[in-house]
Design a protein around this motif. Structure first.
Motif, PDB file in Angstrom:
ATOM      1  N   SER A  24      45.298  39.635  48.786  1.00 37.77           N
ATOM      2  CA  SER A  24      44.311  40.415  49.540  1.00 37.77           C
ATOM      3  C   SER A  24      44.405  39.565  50.748  1.00 37.77           C
ATOM      4  CB  SER A  24      42.759  40.723  49.098  1.00 37.77           C
ATOM      5  OG  SER A  24      42.540  39.226  48.468  1.00 37.77           O
ATOM      6  N   LEU A  25      44.509  38.215  50.727  1.00 36.70           N
ATOM      7  CA  LEU A  25      44.774  37.683  52.227  1.00 36.70           C
ATOM      8  C   LEU A  25      46.245  37.349  52.286  1.00 36.70           C
ATOM      9  CD1 LEU A  25      43.326  35.891  54.289  1.00 36.70           C
ATOM     10  CD2 LEU A  25      43.419  33.949  52.918  1.00 36.70           C
ATOM     11  N   GLU A 117      37.427  27.285  52.129  1.00 33.83           N
ATOM     12  CA  GLU A 117      38.302  27.022  50.999  1.00 33.83           C
ATOM     13  C   GLU A 117      37.916  27.946  49.988  1.00 33.83           C
ATOM     14  OE1 GLU A 117      38.748  22.311  51.911  1.00 33.83           O
ATOM     15  OE2 GLU A 117      37.204  22.889  50.853  1.00 33.83           O
ATOM     16  N   ALA A 118      36.926  28.248  49.567  1.00 30.95           N
ATOM     17  CA  ALA A 118      36.472  29.002  48.563  1.00 30.95           C
ATOM     18  C   ALA A 118      37.109  30.697  48.709  1.00 30.95           C
ATOM     19  CB  ALA A 118      35.092  29.111  48.308  1.00 30.95           C
ATOM     20  N   ALA A 119      36.994  31.017  49.993  1.00 26.05           N
ATOM     21  CA  ALA A 119      37.258  32.427  50.314  1.00 26.05           C
ATOM     22  C   ALA A 119      38.695  32.422  50.231  1.00 26.05           C
ATOM     23  CB  ALA A 119      36.979  32.627  51.797  1.00 26.05           C
ATOM     24  N   ALA A 120      39.436  31.564  50.715  1.00 25.61           N
ATOM     25  CA  ALA A 120      41.125  31.610  50.546  1.00 25.61           C
ATOM     26  C   ALA A 120      41.376  31.297  49.248  1.00 25.61           C
ATOM     27  CB  ALA A 120      41.630  30.369  51.288  1.00 25.61           C
ATOM     28  N   PHE A 121      40.753  30.731  48.374  1.00 24.17           N
ATOM     29  CA  PHE A 121      40.849  30.594  46.769  1.00 24.17           C
ATOM     30  C   PHE A 121      41.040  31.761  46.263  1.00 24.17           C
ATOM     31  CE2 PHE A 121      40.489  29.247  42.541  1.00 24.17           C
ATOM     32  CZ  PHE A 121      41.260  28.347  42.207  1.00 24.17           C
ATOM     33  N   ILE A 122      39.763  32.674  46.587  1.00 21.04           N
ATOM     34  CA  ILE A 122      39.415  33.744  45.785  1.00 21.04           C
ATOM     35  C   ILE A 122      40.363  34.713  45.880  1.00 21.04           C
ATOM     36  CG2 ILE A 122      37.729  35.586  45.759  1.00 21.04           C
ATOM     37  CD1 ILE A 122      35.742  33.432  45.938  1.00 21.04           C
ATOM     38  N   GLN A 123      40.755  34.890  47.354  1.00 17.31           N
ATOM     39  CA  GLN A 123      41.500  35.866  47.667  1.00 17.31           C
ATOM     40  C   GLN A 123      43.110  35.769  47.294  1.00 17.31           C
ATOM     41  OE1 GLN A 123      40.695  37.757  51.584  1.00 17.31           O
ATOM     42  NE2 GLN A 123      39.009  36.484  51.842  1.00 17.31           N
ATOM     43  N   THR A 124      43.556  34.460  47.067  1.00 10.66           N
ATOM     44  CA  THR A 124      45.015  34.225  46.762  1.00 10.66           C
ATOM     45  C   THR A 124      45.143  34.088  45.463  1.00 10.66           C
ATOM     46  OG1 THR A 124      44.944  31.871  47.190  1.00 10.66           O
ATOM     47  CG2 THR A 124      45.385  33.354  49.200  1.00 10.66           C
ATOM     48  N   ARG A 125      44.005  33.324  44.682  1.00 11.11           N
ATOM     49  CA  ARG A 125      44.283  32.954  43.378  1.00 11.11           C
ATOM     50  C   ARG A 125      43.485  33.434  42.236  1.00 11.11           C
ATOM     51  NH1 ARG A 125      47.753  30.716  42.461  1.00 11.11           N
ATOM     52  NH2 ARG A 125      47.159  28.699  41.552  1.00 11.11           N
ATOM     53  N   SER A 130      36.851  40.295  40.319  1.00  7.30           N
ATOM     54  CA  SER A 130      36.117  39.223  39.171  1.00  7.30           C
ATOM     55  C   SER A 130      34.697  39.150  39.628  1.00  7.30           C
ATOM     56  CB  SER A 130      36.794  37.807  39.758  1.00  7.30           C
ATOM     57  OG  SER A 130      36.568  37.399  41.122  1.00  7.30           O
ATOM     58  N   GLY A 131      34.430  39.670  40.848  1.00  4.99           N
ATOM     59  CA  GLY A 131      32.888  39.517  41.391  1.00  4.99           C
ATOM     60  C   GLY A 131      32.591  38.016  41.845  1.00  4.99           C
ATOM     61  N   ILE A 132      33.411  37.179  42.074  1.00  6.45           N
ATOM     62  CA  ILE A 132      33.078  35.787  42.408  1.00  6.45           C
ATOM     63  C   ILE A 132      32.988  35.975  43.972  1.00  6.45           C
ATOM     64  CG2 ILE A 132      33.896  33.241  42.524  1.00  6.45           C
ATOM     65  CD1 ILE A 132      35.469  33.943  39.819  1.00  6.45           C
ATOM     66  N   GLN A 133      31.949  35.244  44.346  1.00  7.46           N
ATOM     67  CA  GLN A 133      31.755  35.082  45.620  1.00  7.46           C
ATOM     68  C   GLN A 133      32.099  33.803  46.324  1.00  7.46           C
ATOM     69  OE1 GLN A 133      30.845  37.834  47.543  1.00  7.46           O
ATOM     70  NE2 GLN A 133      31.035  38.877  45.635  1.00  7.46           N
ATOM     71  N   ASP A 194      48.958  24.799  50.040  1.00  7.02           N
ATOM     72  CA  ASP A 194      47.835  25.037  49.095  1.00  7.02           C
ATOM     73  C   ASP A 194      47.031  26.444  49.610  1.00  7.02           C
ATOM     74  OD1 ASP A 194      45.309  24.444  50.571  1.00  7.02           O
ATOM     75  OD2 ASP A 194      46.355  22.410  50.676  1.00  7.02           O
ATOM     76  N   SER A 195      46.166  26.857  48.845  1.00  3.23           N
ATOM     77  CA  SER A 195      45.301  28.094  49.075  1.00  3.23           C
ATOM     78  C   SER A 195      44.597  28.009  50.491  1.00  3.23           C
ATOM     79  CB  SER A 195      44.552  28.747  48.093  1.00  3.23           C
ATOM     80  OG  SER A 195      43.587  27.504  47.366  1.00  3.23           O
ATOM     81  N   GLY A 196      44.000  26.851  50.686  1.00  2.00           N
ATOM     82  CA  GLY A 196      43.393  26.622  51.766  1.00  2.00           C
ATOM     83  C   GLY A 196      42.762  25.269  52.034  1.00  2.00           C
TER      84      GLY A 196
END
Length: 407
Positions: A24-25, A117-125, A130-133, A194-196
């Motif tokens: 989604s990213l 970093e968390a936003a990039a990880f969630i959107q790519t990995r 999942s509901g994870i924020q 890496d994702s971010g």
């Protein structure tokens, strides 16, 4: 938390058991990245921070050693080397988490990663829905403490290198445990791989080569990482170190461990840099073969999944590497594990009720085994303390098989 999406690039980079995820990213492809770095838009992190859905709270395993784990974040710039993946970005920049043995009840709980970093990880990995924020992931309990007072003394240094597309943060459980056992740990993010990764200016740079791999004519990822690691060692052990606590490091006792392509990069680093005295490959295909003359007799641990990395398994590079290694060496496999079992990813997935296909032992058990054998290996090779755990099969760890053992 699922593993890396399937693609031609990940096949080339030999990351087994990857799972297909929709992105989604949008990550910049290599050709686009050559003219402009990819970043996480500020709107992503701002909207993410505004959401407060109480879905996910992760706690990493508590370190098992006698010390607390302190952590500092270090930013270093190699002014003599253009970034290998995005030359227009200027000199190679790296972010490094420095873990160290610390005194109890000092410092403040360290975040797991930045919001970007968390936003990039969630959107790519992470699978959609999942509901994870981001703020929940960023706030995962690490048992590491920012600004903690260091323990007096000089300690061996271990460099950690993560798998391709994974940020350095997913090796935090191993890093904190090593620090608690009396090691300084340099956990390196390899920029644009890496994702971010968030830099001091607030930008979170995402992956420039994840979709296509390096362009023709560019150096390989393991070779580039070897240069990253050697530069980090220069910055930590030189006359004017970049880290304020560098006096804790014993430059005569340096090891390196990596997961996946980070494990492959250990060989490239040891072949190029004699300062690294011992190496560990955690389930990585040996993309960079061990040199024909070996690694100068330096010790090496191969620790991986039984399904792929037993003798005669699906990855022939392990047998080839075993034959070429000419120092003390160990070849161990862990039944019931998958490629990500040697990282924090299954622990995070378990907290989010996301299954890891193929995993047959718990995420915490897999991390316990990883920590025990990596700790023991470096205790034996960098501290000179013999380890019965490394002498052969153990009744307390029936999942671990000794595929090869040489004095």
């Amino acid at each position: 938390m699922a593993n890396i999406r399937s693609s031609a690039a990940t096949a080339v980079l030999a990351l087994p058991l990857s799972l297909s995820l929709s992105l989604s990213l949008s990550l910049a492809g290599t050709a686009q990245a050559a003219s402009s770095p990819s970043t996480v838009p500020s709107s992503v992190t701002a909207s993410a921070a505004a959401s407060t859905a109480p879905v996910f709270r992760a706690v990493l395993p508590r370190p098992t050693g006698r010390y607390e784990a302190g952590v500092d974040i270090m930013h270093v710039v190699d002014w003599n080397r253009p970034d290998p993946w995005v030359p227009s970005a200027g000199p190679r920049q790296l972010m490094v988490s420095m873990f160290y043995p610390a005194q109890p009840r000092t410092g403040e709980p360290a975040p797991y990663m930045t919001l970007g970093e968390a936003a990039a990880f969630i959107q790519t990995r992470v699978p959609p829905g999942s509901g994870i924020q981001p703020q929940q992931l960023a706030g995962a309990e690490t048992y590491a403490f920012s600004g903690a007072r260091a323990v007096h003394g000089r300690f061996p240094l271990v460099v950690l290198s993560p798998g391709f597309e994974n940020p350095r943060n997913v090796m935090t459980s191993l890093a904190t445990d090593l620090a608690s056992h009396g090691y300084v740990v340099a956990l390196v993010d390899h920029t644009y791989e890496d994702s971010g990764t968030t830099f001091p200016d607030g930008q979170t740079l995402t992956c420039a080569i994840c979709d296509s791999g390096p362009l023709p004519g560019q150096e390989s990822v393991p070779d580039s990482r070897a240069r990253d690691v050697s530069f980090v060692l220069d910055q930590l052990t030189g006359r004017h170190p970049a880290w304020a606590r560098a006096g804790m490091i014993d430059p005569e006792r340096i090891g390196m461990a990596g997961h996946s392509i980070g494990g492959a990069s250990v060989v490239s680093t040891m072949a190029a840099d004699p300062r690294v005295r011992a190496g560990v490959n955690l389930d990585g295909t040996f993309l960079a073969p061990v040199p024909a003359g070996g690694l100068g007799g330096r010790p090496f641990l191969m620790l991986g999944t039984q399904i792929d990395h037993n003798v005669g398994g699906s990855d022939p590079t392990w047998g080839q590497a075993w034959a070429a290694l000419n120092g003390h060496k160990l070849w161990l496999t862990v039944a019931g594990t998958v490629h990500t079992s040697f990282t924090d990813i299954p622990i995070l997935a378990s907290e989010a009720n996301i299954p890891i296909p193929g995993a047959q032992i718990s995420s915490t058990r897999a991390m316990q085994i990883t920590r025990e054998y990596v700790d023991a290996f470096f205790d034996q090779t960098l501290k000179g303390v013999p380890q019965r755990l490394l002498e052969g099969p153990s009744a307390t760890n029936p999942e671990v098989s000794f595929q090869g053992l040489e004095p």
